[in-house]
Design an enzyme around this catalytic site. Structure first.
Site, PDB file in Angstrom:
ATOM      1  CE  LYS A  52     -11.880 -19.910 -45.291  1.00  0.00           C
ATOM      2  NZ  LYS A  52     -10.946 -20.947 -44.805  1.00  0.00           N
TER       3      LYS A  52
HETATM    4  O1  G3P Z   1      -9.540 -22.106 -42.024  1.00  0.00           O
HETATM    5  C1  G3P Z   1      -9.017 -21.076 -41.297  1.00  0.00           C
HETATM    6  C2  G3P Z   1      -8.719 -21.346 -39.850  1.00  0.00           C
HETATM    7  O2  G3P Z   1      -9.538 -22.303 -39.297  1.00  0.00           O
HETATM    8  C3  G3P Z   1      -7.266 -21.421 -39.524  1.00  0.00           C
HETATM    9  O3  G3P Z   1      -6.972 -21.964 -38.261  1.00  0.00           O
HETATM   10  O4  G3P Z   1      -5.398 -22.828 -36.544  1.00  0.00           O
HETATM   11  O5  G3P Z   1      -4.506 -21.883 -38.695  1.00  0.00           O
HETATM   12  O6  G3P Z   1      -5.488 -20.383 -36.978  1.00  0.00           O
HETATM   13  P1  G3P Z   1      -5.515 -21.751 -37.585  1.00  0.00           P
END
Ligand code: G3P
Length: 218
Positions: free
Chosen positions: A83
């Site tokens: 990533k």
């Molecule tokens: O993996 C990255 C992403 O899904 C992060 O989610 O909820 O931290 O914005 P969030």
């Protein structure tokens, strides 16, 4: 639609995996912090459990350092997707790692223009962040629709991996739009099974069944 689980929590991954709900896993530095585990150790364990792509994120900012870290992460298991962030250096790292035969997930995507660049750099996955756009009063789901249209217009093979999913509605809307993959926290996947009318109907059936005085199977 493929389901990835957005967590580094082994127990949560295992539970969903046993039900056939896990086609892959995504992690990031915040999720590694939350797990309290060593990145190589926990990532290896996830890769042993799950056959599909497991995203592990670089933390360097310069392309050459990202490439070095990416190679290191890819050595953990054959199903690692490296990533990288959607920066100019991240795109350089994406191109180099893709050319070496690694899967690459380009993350922190917040615009259709960024997604177009990631596809041109050969990304395996593009991760547009729905919830974080919604957080600043922008339309995260519209971004998924825009990227879907652009990729379809030109036949780009980069998979649209809808990320930063916060709700059941995000998942069903992504499925309607045609996102290739969603990555969601375990709690959102569990919540997909719930509906108040299911609970209400079940309570009624249970009460009526008790009144019949019958038993199934003795
Ligand atoms: O993996 C990255 C992403 O899904 C992060 O989610 O909820 O931290 O914005 P969030």
């Amino acid at each position: 639609m493929r389901f990835f689980v957005d967590t580094a929590d082994i127990a949560a991954i295992r539970e969903l995996h046993e039900l056939g709900m896990v086609d892959g896993v995504t992690t990031n530095p915040s999720l590694i912090l939350k797990s309290g585990r060593d990145i190589a150790e926990v990532t290896r364990e996830i890769c042993e459990l799950v056959d599909g792509p497991v995203s592990a994120e670089v933390v360097a900012e310069a392309a050459e350092d990202m490439i070095r870290e990416g190679r290191h992460l890819a050595d953990i298991a054959p199903n690692i997707a490296v990533k990288v962030p959607l920066t100019w250096d991240g795109l350089k790292a994406c191109k180099a790692l893709t050319d070496e035969g690694h899967m690459v997930n380009v993350t922190l995507c917040f615009s259709a223009a960024q997604a177009l660049l990631a596809a041109k750099a050969g990304a395996t996955f593009i991760s547009p962040f729905i919830g974080r756009l919604d957080d600043v009063n922008l339309d995260g789901l519209q971004l998924i629709a825009d990227i879907r249209q652009i990729y379809d217009n030109y036949g780009y093979e980069t998979n649209v991996l809808a990320a930063s999913i916060r709700s059941v509605n995000h998942v069903s809307e992504c499925a309607k739009i045609g996102a290739d993959v969603i990555t969601a926290p375990p709690a959102v996947i569990h919540a997909m099974a719930s509906h108040p009318l299911t609970d209400k109907g079940l309570a009624q059936f249970t009460a009526d069944w008790a009144r019949t005085g019958q038993k199934i199977g003795g």
